[in-house]
Design a protein around this motif. Structure first.
Motif, PDB file in Angstrom:
ATOM      1  N   VAL A  25      17.642  36.770  61.583  1.00  0.00           N
ATOM      2  CA  VAL A  25      16.639  35.885  62.200  1.00  0.00           C
ATOM      3  C   VAL A  25      15.220  36.429  62.024  1.00  0.00           C
ATOM      4  O   VAL A  25      14.313  35.693  61.627  1.00  0.00           O
ATOM      5  N   THR A  26      15.018  37.720  62.290  1.00  0.00           N
ATOM      6  CA  THR A  26      13.654  38.266  62.300  1.00  0.00           C
ATOM      7  C   THR A  26      13.378  39.239  61.149  1.00  0.00           C
ATOM      8  O   THR A  26      12.420  40.000  61.211  1.00  0.00           O
ATOM      9  N   TRP A  27      14.201  39.213  60.108  1.00  0.00           N
ATOM     10  CA  TRP A  27      14.109  40.195  59.030  1.00  0.00           C
ATOM     11  C   TRP A  27      12.715  40.312  58.422  1.00  0.00           C
ATOM     12  O   TRP A  27      12.265  41.408  58.100  1.00  0.00           O
ATOM     13  N   THR A  28      12.013  39.219  58.244  1.00  0.00           N
ATOM     14  CA  THR A  28      10.723  39.276  57.546  1.00  0.00           C
ATOM     15  C   THR A  28       9.549  39.560  58.480  1.00  0.00           C
ATOM     16  O   THR A  28       8.398  39.573  58.031  1.00  0.00           O
ATOM     17  N   ARG A  29       9.808  39.810  59.742  1.00  0.00           N
ATOM     18  CA  ARG A  29       8.744  40.238  60.649  1.00  0.00           C
ATOM     19  C   ARG A  29       8.511  41.727  60.443  1.00  0.00           C
ATOM     20  O   ARG A  29       9.466  42.512  60.360  1.00  0.00           O
ATOM     21  N   PRO A  30       7.255  42.146  60.385  1.00  0.00           N
ATOM     22  CA  PRO A  30       6.968  43.562  60.112  1.00  0.00           C
ATOM     23  C   PRO A  30       7.676  44.536  61.057  1.00  0.00           C
ATOM     24  O   PRO A  30       8.155  45.579  60.607  1.00  0.00           O
ATOM     25  N   ALA A  31       7.778  44.219  62.331  1.00  0.00           N
ATOM     26  CA  ALA A  31       8.440  45.131  63.263  1.00  0.00           C
ATOM     27  C   ALA A  31       9.892  45.357  62.878  1.00  0.00           C
ATOM     28  O   ALA A  31      10.427  46.460  63.054  1.00  0.00           O
ATOM     29  N   THR A  32      10.526  44.328  62.337  1.00  0.00           N
ATOM     30  CA  THR A  32      11.934  44.454  61.951  1.00  0.00           C
ATOM     31  C   THR A  32      12.076  45.195  60.635  1.00  0.00           C
ATOM     32  O   THR A  32      12.838  46.163  60.535  1.00  0.00           O
ATOM     33  N   TRP A  33      11.363  44.752  59.586  1.00  0.00           N
ATOM     34  CA  TRP A  33      11.593  45.401  58.297  1.00  0.00           C
ATOM     35  C   TRP A  33      11.131  46.850  58.283  1.00  0.00           C
ATOM     36  O   TRP A  33      11.706  47.686  57.591  1.00  0.00           O
ATOM     37  N   ALA A  51      20.121  40.836  53.720  1.00  0.00           N
ATOM     38  CA  ALA A  51      20.099  41.137  55.154  1.00  0.00           C
ATOM     39  C   ALA A  51      20.700  39.988  55.955  1.00  0.00           C
ATOM     40  O   ALA A  51      21.437  40.215  56.923  1.00  0.00           O
ATOM     41  N   TYR A  52      20.396  38.765  55.549  1.00  0.00           N
ATOM     42  CA  TYR A  52      20.933  37.586  56.232  1.00  0.00           C
ATOM     43  C   TYR A  52      22.457  37.604  56.219  1.00  0.00           C
ATOM     44  O   TYR A  52      23.112  37.414  57.243  1.00  0.00           O
ATOM     45  N   ASN A  53      23.032  37.881  55.060  1.00  0.00           N
ATOM     46  CA  ASN A  53      24.486  37.955  54.922  1.00  0.00           C
ATOM     47  C   ASN A  53      25.055  39.107  55.755  1.00  0.00           C
ATOM     48  O   ASN A  53      26.041  38.943  56.478  1.00  0.00           O
ATOM     49  N   GLN A  54      24.438  40.256  55.682  1.00  0.00           N
ATOM     50  CA  GLN A  54      24.923  41.413  56.427  1.00  0.00           C
ATOM     51  C   GLN A  54      24.833  41.168  57.932  1.00  0.00           C
ATOM     52  O   GLN A  54      25.702  41.612  58.690  1.00  0.00           O
ATOM     53  N   GLY A  55      23.810  40.458  58.365  1.00  0.00           N
ATOM     54  CA  GLY A  55      23.680  40.133  59.778  1.00  0.00           C
ATOM     55  C   GLY A  55      24.876  39.353  60.286  1.00  0.00           C
ATOM     56  O   GLY A  55      25.362  39.589  61.404  1.00  0.00           O
ATOM     57  N   PHE A  56      25.364  38.439  59.472  1.00  0.00           N
ATOM     58  CA  PHE A  56      26.524  37.659  59.897  1.00  0.00           C
ATOM     59  C   PHE A  56      27.788  38.510  59.959  1.00  0.00           C
ATOM     60  O   PHE A  56      28.645  38.266  60.817  1.00  0.00           O
ATOM     61  N   TYR A  57      27.917  39.513  59.111  1.00  0.00           N
ATOM     62  CA  TYR A  57      29.037  40.446  59.251  1.00  0.00           C
ATOM     63  C   TYR A  57      28.994  41.091  60.637  1.00  0.00           C
ATOM     64  O   TYR A  57      30.002  41.208  61.320  1.00  0.00           O
ATOM     65  N   ASN A  58      27.814  41.518  61.045  1.00  0.00           N
ATOM     66  CA  ASN A  58      27.663  42.133  62.359  1.00  0.00           C
ATOM     67  C   ASN A  58      27.981  41.147  63.477  1.00  0.00           C
ATOM     68  O   ASN A  58      28.624  41.503  64.466  1.00  0.00           O
TER      69      ASN A  58
END
Length: 132
Positions: A25-33, A51-58
């Motif tokens: 959801v927030t991958w491209t926000r500077p605080a996240t990346w 990252a989007y795909n890996q997030g869904f694994y989590n």
């Protein structure tokens, strides 16, 4: 021990939902990346699909643990309890093994691996003590 195991499984699931939020959801926000040691906004954009795909694994690991907890706590019979523990051990075991892989990826990942792996480790160990 059962309650403690399920508590740590819940904490592990909650952490993995948080990781899902960051990765999907927030991958491209500077605080996240920056938290994931991504060097620039351009790199965050390039790695976004991964990252989007890996997030869904989590997320799926978290959902498995939460369903397992629900079956252990609210299950009407032994079959639901066995299914619940199977999901808790499978989901938390996968979380734990992913933390081991992260730790083996390099020294700079040891803290993240410890954070990611501590609660599922406690859930699995305490759960095994409770059911054996």
């Amino acid at each position: 021990m059962i309650l403690a195991s399920l508590f740590f499984a819940f904490l592990a699931a909650a952490l993995h939902v948080f990781i899902f939020t960051m990765e999907s959801v927030t991958w491209t926000r500077p605080a996240t990346w920056k938290r994931f040691s991504i060097g620039s906004q351009d790199h965050a954009e390039i790695t976004r699909p991964l990252a989007y795909n890996q997030g869904f694994y989590n997320l799926f690991l978290a959902v498995g643990a939460l369903i397992g907890i629900g079956l252990v706590v609210f299950g009407a019979g032994p079959a639901q309890h066995v299914a619940g523990w199977t999901l808790v051990f499978s989901s938390c075991g996968s979380m734990l093994l992913a933390a081991v892989v992260l730790a083996l990826s390099g020294r700079k990942y040891l803290r993240a691996a410890a954070t990611q792996g501590a609660t599922p480790l406690l859930a699995v160990v305490l759960g095994l003590v409770a059911v054996l």
